[in-house]
Each structure stands twice: as C-alpha cells, then as structure tokens.
Design an enzyme around this catalytic site. Sequence first.
Site, short mmCIF file in Angstrom:
data_model
loop_
_atom_site.label_atom_id
_atom_site.label_comp_id
_atom_site.label_asym_id
_atom_site.label_seq_id
_atom_site.Cartn_x
_atom_site.Cartn_y
_atom_site.Cartn_z
CE LYS A 11 -6.33 -15.73 -15.52
NZ LYS A 11 -5.53 -14.15 -15.96
CE1 TYR A 51 -10.03 -11.59 -17.12
CE2 TYR A 51 -10.22 -13.40 -18.78
CZ TYR A 51 -9.95 -12.98 -17.38
OH TYR A 51 -9.04 -13.60 -16.82
CG PHE A 59 -4.42 -6.26 -21.39
CD1 PHE A 59 -5.62 -7.05 -21.13
CD2 PHE A 59 -4.38 -5.08 -21.07
CE1 PHE A 59 -6.41 -6.51 -20.04
CE2 PHE A 59 -5.00 -4.57 -19.83
CZ PHE A 59 -6.13 -5.34 -19.57
NE ARG A 87 -7.94 -8.54 -5.96
CZ ARG A 87 -7.98 -8.37 -7.24
NH1 ARG A 87 -8.43 -9.06 -8.16
NH2 ARG A 87 -7.32 -7.20 -7.90
CB THR A 93 -2.03 -8.29 -12.37
OG1 THR A 93 -3.26 -8.14 -11.56
CG2 THR A 93 -2.38 -8.91 -13.60
NE ARG A 104 -2.23 -13.82 -11.02
CZ ARG A 104 -3.21 -12.75 -10.89
NH1 ARG A 104 -2.85 -11.67 -10.14
NH2 ARG A 104 -4.31 -12.83 -11.44
CG ASN A 114 -2.05 -13.58 -14.75
OD1 ASN A 114 -3.23 -14.24 -15.40
ND2 ASN A 114 -2.41 -12.37 -14.38
CG HIS A 117 -9.79 -14.08 -12.76
ND1 HIS A 117 -9.71 -12.79 -13.13
CD2 HIS A 117 -11.10 -14.38 -12.36
CE1 HIS A 117 -10.79 -12.05 -12.80
NE2 HIS A 117 -11.81 -12.88 -12.13
CD GLU A 128 -15.16 -12.22 -12.03
OE1 GLU A 128 -14.47 -10.88 -12.25
OE2 GLU A 128 -14.31 -12.97 -11.37
P1 CMP Z 1 -7.00 -11.29 -14.46
O1 CMP Z 1 -6.85 -11.26 -13.13
O2 CMP Z 1 -7.51 -12.60 -14.97
O3 CMP Z 1 -7.50 -10.09 -15.17
C1 CMP Z 1 -7.42 -9.55 -16.42
C2 CMP Z 1 -6.32 -10.12 -16.89
O4 CMP Z 1 -5.75 -9.18 -18.07
C3 CMP Z 1 -5.29 -9.96 -16.07
O5 CMP Z 1 -5.21 -11.13 -15.23
C4 CMP Z 1 -3.95 -10.33 -16.98
O6 CMP Z 1 -3.87 -11.46 -17.30
C5 CMP Z 1 -4.55 -9.65 -18.09
N1 CMP Z 1 -3.66 -8.42 -18.46
C6 CMP Z 1 -3.59 -7.09 -17.64
N2 CMP Z 1 -2.75 -6.38 -18.19
C7 CMP Z 1 -2.05 -7.02 -19.05
C8 CMP Z 1 -1.16 -6.42 -20.06
N3 CMP Z 1 -0.64 -5.42 -20.19
N4 CMP Z 1 -0.81 -7.62 -21.40
C9 CMP Z 1 -1.40 -8.77 -21.20
N5 CMP Z 1 -2.49 -9.14 -20.40
C10 CMP Z 1 -2.72 -8.16 -19.40
#
Ligand code: CMP
Length: 143
Positions: A11, A51, A59, A87, A93, A104, A114, A117, A128
Amino acid sequence: MAVERTLAIIKPDAVENGHAGAILQRIEAAGFAVRAMKLIRLTKAEAEGFYAVHRGKPFFEELTTFMSSGPCIPLVLEKENAVAAWRELIGATNPANAAEGTIRKDYAESVGRNAVHGSDSVENGRLEANYFFAEHEIVANQA
Ligand code: CMP
C-alpha cells in the site's frame, strides 16, 4: 493442498516509507512465486471500485483517499494455499493485534495505513487480480 493465487497490494504508506523492497523479500523468502507486479497510482474512483464492498462503511472515505494518495504495488502471488498463507504472513488488519514477525506488525502504522492488502478467498483473489492486471500480464509458470 492446492496451488492458489491471491492478490496482494503493497500500500501507499509502505511504498512511501521505503518498505517495498523488504516486503518483497519476505514474499520471496516465504516461497511465493510472483506472477504479476506493477507500480500504479490509483485514482479515487479506481480505489472506490476496488473497495466497493466497503462502500457505506464509516472508514470508506478514509480508505479510498489513502489508497489513492500515492503509488501502490499490486502483485499476484502463487503458492500452495496462497490465500491463507499470505494472510498469515501479513497478520491482523489492525497492527495492534498483529502477531510478532508479521508484515503488519513490522511495517503497518494503523488499521488504515496498514502496509499491505490480501484477498480473503480464491474467488475474490481472481476478481481482484483482474482489477489490476490483464490476462497477458499474469505470467504462468514456464516449467
Ligand atoms: P484491507 O485488507 O486492504 O481491506 C479493507 C481495508 O479497510 C483494511 O485493509 C483496512 O486498511 C481498512 N480498514 C478496516 N477497518 C478500518 C477502520 N476502522 N478504519 C480505517 N480503515 C479501516
């Protein structure tokens, strides 16, 4: 166990902070074959499309603004059990909950920024991967 493909993204935070090389090294050290990779800056609309499943969540705006804030590196990764293996390597996450040794834990700043993905299923990995790559850009094993 079946050989699978999954879609990974390094990212914008990780690219900006200079962690892309270290993350690629972990990908290779873990035995993933890189089948496709590119550096791309998503538009806001492209981030919203990727997304789309999160549209309406609190978010969503922050997530799509962040994902279009700078270049990211999508990759198609392949190995046995790739979806779960990736994963596991990236960790939870929210980096506050990520296990020691995960990507992470080491590189993510927050749940929003984070670092990486990972697809949550083989079918979503295929969808995807197709979001970022044309069929001819995903290179099959030449063996
Ligand atoms: P990702 O695995 O890319 O899939 C969805 C993304 O949404 C996740 O990683 C996070 O980066 C983001 N995400 C999930 N929950 C939150 C949150 N509470 N606030 C901000 N970003 C979020």
